[in-house]
Design a protein around this motif. Sequence first.
Motif, PDB file in Angstrom:
ATOM      1  N   ARG A 120      -9.450  -5.769  -7.552  1.00  0.00           N
ATOM      2  CA  ARG A 120      -9.299  -5.376  -8.942  1.00  0.00           C
ATOM      3  C   ARG A 120      -9.306  -3.845  -9.031  1.00  0.00           C
ATOM      4  O   ARG A 120      -8.519  -3.236  -9.745  1.00  0.00           O
ATOM      5  CB  ARG A 120     -10.444  -5.946  -9.785  1.00  0.00           C
ATOM      6  N   TRP A 121     -10.197  -3.251  -8.262  1.00  0.00           N
ATOM      7  CA  TRP A 121     -10.312  -1.798  -8.255  1.00  0.00           C
ATOM      8  C   TRP A 121      -9.028  -1.149  -7.714  1.00  0.00           C
ATOM      9  O   TRP A 121      -8.524  -0.182  -8.259  1.00  0.00           O
ATOM     10  CB  TRP A 121     -11.534  -1.395  -7.420  1.00  0.00           C
ATOM     11  N   GLU A 122      -8.476  -1.727  -6.678  1.00  0.00           N
ATOM     12  CA  GLU A 122      -7.234  -1.185  -6.130  1.00  0.00           C
ATOM     13  C   GLU A 122      -6.046  -1.486  -7.046  1.00  0.00           C
ATOM     14  O   GLU A 122      -5.016  -0.824  -6.970  1.00  0.00           O
ATOM     15  CB  GLU A 122      -6.949  -1.795  -4.749  1.00  0.00           C
ATOM     16  N   GLY A 123      -6.187  -2.543  -7.830  1.00  0.00           N
ATOM     17  CA  GLY A 123      -5.081  -2.936  -8.708  1.00  0.00           C
ATOM     18  C   GLY A 123      -4.132  -3.936  -8.057  1.00  0.00           C
ATOM     19  O   GLY A 123      -3.030  -4.165  -8.534  1.00  0.00           O
ATOM     20  N   THR A 124      -4.561  -4.546  -6.958  1.00  0.00           N
ATOM     21  CA  THR A 124      -3.673  -5.457  -6.230  1.00  0.00           C
ATOM     22  C   THR A 124      -3.971  -6.929  -6.509  1.00  0.00           C
ATOM     23  O   THR A 124      -3.311  -7.802  -5.960  1.00  0.00           O
ATOM     24  CB  THR A 124      -3.817  -5.246  -4.713  1.00  0.00           C
ATOM     25  N   LEU A 125      -4.975  -7.169  -7.335  1.00  0.00           N
ATOM     26  CA  LEU A 125      -5.429  -8.553  -7.534  1.00  0.00           C
ATOM     27  C   LEU A 125      -4.290  -9.481  -7.975  1.00  0.00           C
ATOM     28  O   LEU A 125      -4.104 -10.557  -7.420  1.00  0.00           O
ATOM     29  CB  LEU A 125      -6.566  -8.579  -8.556  1.00  0.00           C
ATOM     30  N   ARG A 141       2.170   7.414   6.023  1.00  0.00           N
ATOM     31  CA  ARG A 141       1.076   8.135   5.348  1.00  0.00           C
ATOM     32  C   ARG A 141       0.544   7.360   4.151  1.00  0.00           C
ATOM     33  O   ARG A 141       1.281   6.615   3.529  1.00  0.00           O
ATOM     34  CB  ARG A 141       1.583   9.505   4.884  1.00  0.00           C
ATOM     35  N   PRO A 142      -0.740   7.576   3.824  1.00  0.00           N
ATOM     36  CA  PRO A 142      -1.314   6.814   2.706  1.00  0.00           C
ATOM     37  C   PRO A 142      -0.470   6.910   1.435  1.00  0.00           C
ATOM     38  O   PRO A 142       0.061   7.968   1.124  1.00  0.00           O
ATOM     39  CB  PRO A 142      -2.668   7.472   2.482  1.00  0.00           C
ATOM     40  N   LEU A 143      -0.408   5.810   0.740  1.00  0.00           N
ATOM     41  CA  LEU A 143       0.401   5.754  -0.465  1.00  0.00           C
ATOM     42  C   LEU A 143      -0.072   6.698  -1.545  1.00  0.00           C
ATOM     43  O   LEU A 143       0.711   7.155  -2.371  1.00  0.00           O
ATOM     44  CB  LEU A 143       0.352   4.327  -0.997  1.00  0.00           C
ATOM     45  N   GLU A 144      -1.386   6.978  -1.550  1.00  0.00           N
ATOM     46  CA  GLU A 144      -1.918   7.839  -2.609  1.00  0.00           C
ATOM     47  C   GLU A 144      -1.321   9.245  -2.535  1.00  0.00           C
ATOM     48  O   GLU A 144      -1.391   9.998  -3.491  1.00  0.00           O
ATOM     49  CB  GLU A 144      -3.447   7.899  -2.539  1.00  0.00           C
ATOM     50  N   THR A 176     -10.375  -0.886   6.758  1.00  0.00           N
ATOM     51  CA  THR A 176     -11.538  -0.354   7.464  1.00  0.00           C
ATOM     52  C   THR A 176     -11.163   0.932   8.195  1.00  0.00           C
ATOM     53  O   THR A 176     -11.889   1.921   8.173  1.00  0.00           O
ATOM     54  CB  THR A 176     -12.061  -1.389   8.491  1.00  0.00           C
ATOM     55  N   LYS A 177      -9.994   0.911   8.799  1.00  0.00           N
ATOM     56  CA  LYS A 177      -9.524   2.078   9.547  1.00  0.00           C
ATOM     57  C   LYS A 177      -9.321   3.276   8.618  1.00  0.00           C
ATOM     58  O   LYS A 177      -9.723   4.391   8.935  1.00  0.00           O
ATOM     59  CB  LYS A 177      -8.181   1.723  10.204  1.00  0.00           C
ATOM     60  N   ARG A 178      -8.717   3.019   7.474  1.00  0.00           N
ATOM     61  CA  ARG A 178      -8.426   4.114   6.552  1.00  0.00           C
ATOM     62  C   ARG A 178      -9.688   4.649   5.886  1.00  0.00           C
ATOM     63  O   ARG A 178      -9.727   5.801   5.478  1.00  0.00           O
ATOM     64  CB  ARG A 178      -7.447   3.653   5.472  1.00  0.00           C
ATOM     65  N   PHE A 224      -0.921  -1.213  -5.364  1.00  0.00           N
ATOM     66  CA  PHE A 224      -1.017  -1.090  -3.913  1.00  0.00           C
ATOM     67  C   PHE A 224      -2.430  -0.774  -3.478  1.00  0.00           C
ATOM     68  O   PHE A 224      -3.236  -0.297  -4.272  1.00  0.00           O
ATOM     69  CB  PHE A 224      -0.150   0.074  -3.433  1.00  0.00           C
ATOM     70  N   PHE A 225      -2.683  -0.989  -2.200  1.00  0.00           N
ATOM     71  CA  PHE A 225      -3.878  -0.422  -1.592  1.00  0.00           C
ATOM     72  C   PHE A 225      -3.546   1.041  -1.336  1.00  0.00           C
ATOM     73  O   PHE A 225      -2.760   1.361  -0.454  1.00  0.00           O
ATOM     74  CB  PHE A 225      -4.225  -1.158  -0.304  1.00  0.00           C
ATOM     75  N   LYS A 226      -4.147   1.901  -2.142  1.00  0.00           N
ATOM     76  CA  LYS A 226      -3.701   3.296  -2.173  1.00  0.00           C
ATOM     77  C   LYS A 226      -3.969   4.047  -0.881  1.00  0.00           C
ATOM     78  O   LYS A 226      -3.259   4.978  -0.535  1.00  0.00           O
ATOM     79  CB  LYS A 226      -4.372   4.037  -3.324  1.00  0.00           C
ATOM     80  N   LYS A 227      -5.016   3.658  -0.161  1.00  0.00           N
ATOM     81  CA  LYS A 227      -5.326   4.362   1.088  1.00  0.00           C
ATOM     82  C   LYS A 227      -4.439   3.884   2.232  1.00  0.00           C
ATOM     83  O   LYS A 227      -4.308   4.545   3.245  1.00  0.00           O
ATOM     84  CB  LYS A 227      -6.797   4.153   1.482  1.00  0.00           C
ATOM     85  N   LEU A 228      -3.854   2.723   2.053  1.00  0.00           N
ATOM     86  CA  LEU A 228      -2.964   2.224   3.102  1.00  0.00           C
ATOM     87  C   LEU A 228      -1.581   2.861   2.951  1.00  0.00           C
ATOM     88  O   LEU A 228      -1.191   3.281   1.867  1.00  0.00           O
ATOM     89  CB  LEU A 228      -2.836   0.704   3.020  1.00  0.00           C
ATOM     90  N   SER A 229      -0.871   2.888   4.033  1.00  0.00           N
ATOM     91  CA  SER A 229       0.478   3.466   4.007  1.00  0.00           C
ATOM     92  C   SER A 229       1.452   2.441   3.413  1.00  0.00           C
ATOM     93  O   SER A 229       1.141   1.260   3.338  1.00  0.00           O
ATOM     94  CB  SER A 229       0.894   3.806   5.431  1.00  0.00           C
TER      95      SER A 229
END
Lengths: 302, 266
Positions: free
Chosen positions: B84-89, A170-173, B22-24, A126-131
């Motif tokens: 790749r860094w996020e692991g979502t690739l 809330r962020p997934l992380e 960008t927001k986060r 996941f995008f960890k900072k995204l919810s």
Amino acid sequence: MTTVIEQQQTAAPVPMRTAAAETTVRRRQLDDAFPAVVAEHVTKRFIVGRKRKSVLAVSDVSLRIRRGEIYGVLGANGSGKSTLIRLMSTLLTLDAGRVEVFGHDIVREEMAVKQVINRVSVDAAFFKKLSPHENLIYAARLYGLDARVARAEAIRILARLGIGEKRLGRPLEQMSRGMQQKVAIARALLTSPALLLLDEPTTGLDPRSKLDVQAFIEELRDTHDSTIVLTTHDLDEAERLCDRIAVLNDGAVVVEDTPEGLKAMVAERHGAAPTMESVFMTFTGRSLDDDTNADESDSDDD
Amino acid sequence: MTLMARELKASYAFVERNFHLTKRYWGWEVAWLVYSVAGALAISLIGRSEGSNRLLLVLVIGAIFWNFLSLVFEFIAETVQWERWEGTLEYTLMAPVRRYAQLLGSAVYAIVYGLIHTAVVLGVLALFFQLDLSHANFATVLTFIGLGSMSFIGIGIAAAVLPLMYVERGAQMVFVIQSVLLLVSGVYYPITVLPGWMQVIAHVSPATYVIDGVRRGVIEGTPISQLVGDIWPLVLMGIILIPLGMWTFGRAERYAKRTGKLKRVG
Ligand SMILES: Nc1ncnc2c1ncn2[C@@H]1O[C@H](COP(=O)(O)OP(=O)(O)OP(=O)(O)O)[C@@H](O)[C@H]1O
Ligand SMILES: [Mg+2]
């Protein structure tokens, strides 16, 4: 885009389980004529390290996975389970052989295949900072779903897995690994995949979360039309969930049967206790002599 | 739903996702803005110290518009690295989305993001130096920004494959490309001061034409019609570089799927 034509079968359901395994008796019928996955002589090699050593990760695997079944893949670490799953999900190319998913060749009809599959990996990608909500909406749009419908569906699935709506923003992380894994499963289900590839979905989950996820997979099998490929190191889980199990050893399928069939096989041929553990030990052991003997004794029917 | 609508929807997935990111990461965005403003100011102050208003403008424009081009370039070049860094690739590449739809979404977001970022930096510098932009020709400026973006998107897409192919060092190579472009493109000095062979490279760098065109538009208010010599190379490069970038990306993706470079854990 492809719609999967569901094949209706009129024959009476084939009892697949003994009375002892009653809880897992199938409520739907398995269709052998139109399999979900056909793999023929699939082979994948990797070149690793400075010495460019070649590793045979998947070796001449042929499978036929029936529509609607939960197909387990067991094997020791490095036996090629994840590689096999990646090959089916178009994340790796085949060195040899071919794979068809619902009749679509994964090389020639890549888009059609991508449309009907989804995969959950060990690590929640996941995008960890995204919810969870933002991640799920991203997924929904990638698969061409309506964002609002997807959101409602995600809330429903996550509630079923014990994650409340208020956590979705809330962020997934900030979530534990188990919760992230549940969100990953919800994300996969959101797209209603006809073929769901679960690569160790319960690894690292606490016993309760594990049960949640397992119960959910059972529910899916009973209520949805998904075909599921499941890899796991939890033998009880494999026994409980899988209709059939293949055991991989060094990239090759050494045996394939129902859990009952496998247990009976090790008991009869190898004199081992009729447990999944014996099955695992027998077929993933370094010495393959036993297996060769087993093949020979195959002919004498008692 | 028609195929086109479906692809556009998929493109939008990337726009929206990047917007959420960008927001986060807003703290990081603020830091990045400060960094850009400080960098542009530091270079532009050379102009003031020399007491030359013209040099000041030349440097301000060089700094700001180079900043824009490199933002667009980096944003696209780093899409693979970022995922790749996020692991979502793997997740993204497994989705039923055509690569051009994905890259279109990334490119649109990169341009919008770059424009906003650049407008802020330009605003701060205009206030700081009390710049007089009254006879600037903004149509010229926008044309060059638009055309220049095309080329940089093409190079960015091609550069994005580096992290796919060289898992550990790919990201650094992106910076190498960037610094070479900065060196040869006459961002802070006329390319005539470069040795001959470097001038040859300068002529195939899209940044050379963008910066030159924007400078003329801002400082001299030159209309587009008089800058055809800067425009046609940009159009040509855009037409060549975008398909070339896409082609390279496709090749690299196949290579990565063949050799298992996407990911190996799990
Ligand atoms: N991308 C890759 N690059 C190089 N080698 C790889 C790659 N992926 C897998 N391998 C190798 O292929 C073999 C099979 O790996 P795979 O990950 O499929 O095993 P696995 O059965 O999933 O193991 P585990 O139970 O640990 O998850 C291993 O020897 C592994 O090192
Ligand atoms: Mg694995």
